[in-house]
Design an enzyme around this catalytic site. Structure first.
Site, PDB file in Angstrom:
ATOM      1  N   PHE A  38       6.938   2.190  -4.257  1.00  0.00           N
ATOM      2  CA  PHE A  38       8.315   2.432  -3.804  1.00  0.00           C
ATOM      3  C   PHE A  38       8.828   3.837  -4.087  1.00  0.00           C
ATOM      4  CE2 PHE A  38       8.134  -2.228  -4.342  1.00  0.00           C
ATOM      5  CZ  PHE A  38       8.538  -2.619  -3.069  1.00  0.00           C
TER       6      PHE A  38
ATOM      7  N   HIS B  79      11.164  -9.295   0.267  1.00  0.00           N
ATOM      8  CA  HIS B  79      10.895  -7.860   0.125  1.00  0.00           C
ATOM      9  C   HIS B  79      12.155  -7.048   0.445  1.00  0.00           C
ATOM     10  CE1 HIS B  79       8.938  -3.969   0.952  1.00  0.00           C
ATOM     11  NE2 HIS B  79       7.949  -4.415   0.207  1.00  0.00           N
TER      12      HIS B  79
ATOM     13  N   TYR C  25       2.904   4.734   0.832  1.00  0.00           N
ATOM     14  CA  TYR C  25       3.529   5.297   2.031  1.00  0.00           C
ATOM     15  C   TYR C  25       2.475   6.094   2.794  1.00  0.00           C
ATOM     16  CZ  TYR C  25       8.025   4.280  -0.261  1.00  0.00           C
ATOM     17  OH  TYR C  25       9.094   3.669  -0.880  1.00  0.00           O
TER      18      TYR C  25
ATOM     19  N   ASP D  45       0.855  -1.190   0.000  1.00  0.00           N
ATOM     20  CA  ASP D  45       0.000   0.000   0.000  1.00  0.00           C
ATOM     21  C   ASP D  45       0.889   1.236   0.000  1.00  0.00           C
ATOM     22  OD1 ASP D  45       0.851  -0.210   2.654  1.00  0.00           O
ATOM     23  OD2 ASP D  45      -1.054   0.470   3.477  1.00  0.00           O
TER      24      ASP D  45
END
Length: 223
Positions: free
Chosen positions: A77, A186, A66, A64
């Site tokens: 990202f 991740h 930031y 989701d």
């Protein structure tokens, strides 16, 4: 929400006619009226605006947006120029440097990637300030799954970079034999050293694209 006008439009229009999307829209209208929500409503579909469906070469799935001020801009990202680079993105840059010898940039904006065909898609497209996953289970999952399925139907070489469980869970939707699926941990500091660092994904993605007659991605970002 900013309207989609490129070749994603048929996919988006099909979803907007469904009951879940009508419920999602009503929910978001209330959320934006009574809470601080990220990203700005006009930025929700930036991943689609910057990377038309017909130009997708690489898909990088995030979770989701930031949830702190000034960071979310509708691209997984990525943060706007001038914002502090988040830890996960710092690890992405370190991996790029290790794989390809690239300079680590001072910018956290990944718009250059998006314009080259890197679909920077979060599985949830909005979030309440300071509350990670606060919009989980509200309908975005259906919507972004539809986008992923649309990419899966594209008849050309495409690479999926699935980092972490949330992204890897989407693998079952990816059935096109012309596409390449790369999986790892991740890039979060909590998991990056359990398989993300050293995964070679950026190099392998470009090798795959080049081998199939597509232009590789220029991963180097300028400050």
């Amino acid at each position: 929400m900013g309207s989609v006008t490129n070749d994603w439009l048929p996919v988006v229009e099909a979803e907007t006619k469904k009951e879940y999307y009508r419920n999602l829209y009503a929910f978001l209208k209330d959320e934006y009226s009574h809470h601080i929500i990220y990203p700005k409503s006009d930025d929700i579909f930036n991943a689609l605006h910057l990377t038309p469906l017909s130009q997708v070469k690489v898909v990088i799935l995030g979770q989701d947006p930031y949830h702190e001020p000034g960071q979310a801009e509708g691209l997984s990202f990525s943060v706007p120029k001038g914002e502090k680079i988040p830890p996960s993105l710092q690890n992405i840059y370190k991996e790029l440097q290790a794989e390809l010898g690239l300079n680590i940039p001072e910018t956290g904006s990944l718009r250059k990637w998006a314009r080259q065909g890197v679909l920077l898609l979060n599985t949830l497209l909005t979030v309440r300030a300071h509350e990670a996953f606060s919009h989980k289970g509200r309908g975005w999952e259906y919507f972004t799954d539809a986008l992923i399925r649309a990419v899966n139907k594209e008849d050309r070489p495409i690479v999926y970079l699935l980092w972490g469980k949330a992204a890897r869970d989407k693998k079952e939707m990816l059935s096109n034999p012309k596409h390449l699926i790369l999986e790892s941990a991740h890039p979060s500091p909590l998991s990056a050293h359990r398989g993300f660092m050293g995964n070679g994904h950026f190099k392998r993605a470009n090798e795959f694209l080049t081998a199939h007659g597509a232009e590789p991605i220029d991963w180097q970002l300028e400050d």
